[in-house]
Write an enzyme that holds these catalytic residues in place. Structure first.
Site, PDB file in Angstrom:
ATOM      1  N   PHE A 132      -0.829  13.297  -3.441  1.00 17.51           N
ATOM      2  CA  PHE A 132      -0.679  13.239  -1.989  1.00 17.51           C
ATOM      3  C   PHE A 132      -0.159  14.604  -1.524  1.00 17.51           C
ATOM      4  CE2 PHE A 132       1.633  12.105   1.932  1.00 17.51           C
ATOM      5  CZ  PHE A 132       0.613  11.440   2.609  1.00 17.51           C
ATOM      6  N   ASP A 201       5.931   9.224  -8.702  1.00 20.34           N
ATOM      7  CA  ASP A 201       5.852   8.762  -7.313  1.00 20.34           C
ATOM      8  C   ASP A 201       5.239   7.370  -7.342  1.00 20.34           C
ATOM      9  OD1 ASP A 201       4.993   8.140  -4.711  1.00 20.34           O
ATOM     10  OD2 ASP A 201       4.689  10.244  -4.192  1.00 20.34           O
ATOM     11  N   TYR A 226       7.756   1.209   2.965  1.00 18.95           N
ATOM     12  CA  TYR A 226       7.037   0.655   4.116  1.00 18.95           C
ATOM     13  C   TYR A 226       5.615   0.209   3.787  1.00 18.95           C
ATOM     14  CZ  TYR A 226       5.883   5.681   4.230  1.00 18.95           C
ATOM     15  OH  TYR A 226       5.533   6.962   3.894  1.00 18.95           O
ATOM     16  N   LYS A 227       5.207   0.326   2.534  1.00 22.52           N
ATOM     17  CA  LYS A 227       3.870  -0.138   2.138  1.00 22.52           C
ATOM     18  C   LYS A 227       3.969  -1.560   1.590  1.00 22.52           C
ATOM     19  CE  LYS A 227       2.466   4.631   1.064  1.00 22.52           C
ATOM     20  NZ  LYS A 227       1.686   4.916   2.274  1.00 22.52           N
ATOM     21  N   ARG A 375     -10.623   2.893   2.990  1.00 22.75           N
ATOM     22  CA  ARG A 375      -9.596   2.309   2.120  1.00 22.75           C
ATOM     23  C   ARG A 375      -9.241   0.912   2.602  1.00 22.75           C
ATOM     24  NH1 ARG A 375      -4.294   5.569   0.955  1.00 22.75           N
ATOM     25  NH2 ARG A 375      -3.940   4.879   3.093  1.00 22.75           N
TER      26      ARG A 375
END
Length: 411
Positions: A132, A201, A226-227, A375
């Site tokens: 990322f 990560d 938050y995912k 996605r």
């Protein structure tokens, strides 16, 4: 009803996690499907009431007393211990606070310092070449700060790239674009065999699949909440430091919250013992306690059950896509092998941006990654098999319409 729709009903009927759906605020499943939990998890129903109490009573009435009487001060460690079982860690190794980026900086610089405490010649940071972007930016900054060379390497090539100059290796457990799951046990072992330290990560794996931090001897790890952990937009991230490394972990961001005597207000810094050493400044209490409430949805749930359903959901979605979508219109980027798959499906589509916009207009919410990736994130706590079937069916309709509009020239 189609054969696949009937199959979805049968699978939902025996889903042991189906009841968890009622613990989230969601749209009518007959009109909408939310497949973007890999970017922002849905709101757990317990959160609004908890936040109202925090604001009106704890802040509004108790005010500063809440730091002690309501446990505000110890929230970063307490909530860290709540996250620990979800990533395979024992208590006392995770602290919650700051953003993923800030925690990544702490972890990566800390890893280099650990390596150099034993060998000053270690002057290279290896970073996942497909990472990322922010991880890459942070790694580059950490390299400049520590005088290291930054070396981007695809995860599959990391073992062969390691040497006696390697200080730290930064890897993503799941690729954010493709959903590919990287081999944490073997890559961690390879890093250790080279005498270096690894930072993982976990943003796209925590809450979706087993991680096994303690089991596999991971040194340091970071992740957002938050995912798949459903902590809310901008909810605080977390930092894992393995227990036996904590007394040597030298954070590049020492703050009064990580001081051994935070209220002593001394000019000299003495790091706290244990997980609090990863703290910096005053924690964001509103977001912190929203996250704590959100984590209650994990009561009675095992990560193994979530993983089992995740694989079944993504298998079924791909089955539906293959059955419904016009041939050659999309290509799957996500590995089919279970051992190489996270909890999302990424489809390559030439006009992905327009297609996702049309999907969202019809209630199927996923997301688009430049230049051509659709996605779809599958959060097993609130996504069912009927959701997967409907999403694939609507995708097929949109692709058929866009293909007709452009004269059927899409590959």
């Amino acid at each position: 009803m189609s054969e696949l729709a009937s199959k979805a009903e049968e699978l939902d009927a025996v889903d042991e996690l189906a009841a968890k759906r009622t613990e989230f605020v969601l749209d009518d499943p007959d009109t909408a499907v939310y497949l973007d939990g890999n970017s922002l998890g849905a709101l757990p129903v317990a959160v609004p009431g908890r936040i109202e109490d925090v604001v009106r009573r704890q802040w509004g009435e108790l005010r500063i007393r809440s730091w002690t009487e309501e446990g505000w001060w110890t929230a970063p460690e307490r909530i860290g211990d709540r996250i620990a079982p979800l990533v395979g860690a024992a208590a006392g190794q995770i602290v919650v606070g700051d953003s993923t980026s800030v925690n990544l900086f702490k972890a990566l610089v800390g890893a280099v310092r650990l390596a150099r405490s034993a060998d000053t010649g270690r002057d290279e940071i290896v970073v996942d070449a497909t990472t990322f972007p922010t991880d890459g930016y942070i790694a580059a900054s950490a390299a400049r700060m520590t005088g290291c060379t930054l070396r981007p390497v695809p995860p599959s090539e990391v073992p062969g790239a390691l040497g006696d100059r390697t200080a730290a290796v930064l890897l993503n457990h799941v690729d954010y674009r493709t959903g590919r799951l990287h081999d944490l046990p073997s890559l961690t072992a390879a890093v250790h065999a080279a005498g270096a330290y690894v930072v993982w990560d976990l943003c796209h794996s925590a809450g979706a699949l087993p991680v096994g931090l303690d089991e596999h001897g991971v040194d340091l790890a970071v992740g957002c909440t938050y995912k798949y952990l459903n902590g809310g937009p901008g909810s605080p991230a977390y930092l894992y430091v393995r227990a036996d490394l904590q007394d040597r972990f030298d954070s590049p961001l020492p703050g009064w919250n990580s001081h051994a005597d935070p209220f002593g207000m001394r000019p000299d810094y003495e790091p706290a013992a244990g997980a609090p050493r990863g703290r910096v400044g005053t924690p964001d209490i509103l977001s912190m306690l929203a996250l704590e409430a959100a984590l209650e949805v994990w009561d009675g749930v095992t990560v193994d059950a979530v993983r089992s359903k995740s694989l079944a959901l993504t298998d079924f979605f791909l089955e539906c896509v293959e059955a419904y979508v016009p041939a050659g219109r999309v290509a799957c980027l996500t590995p089919r092998a279970h051992g190489e798959r996270g909890s999302q499906v990424a489809l390559r589509c030439p006009d992905a941006g327009d297609v996702m916009k049309r999907l969202i207009e019809r209630g199927v919410v996923g997301d688009f990654r430049h230049p051509d990736v659709l996605r779809f994130g599958f959060t097993p706590l609130y996504i069912g098999f009927a959701d997967a079937e409907r999403a694939a069916r609507v995708l097929a309709q949109v692709l058929a319409e866009t293909g007709a509009q452009d004269g059927g020239t899409a590959p």
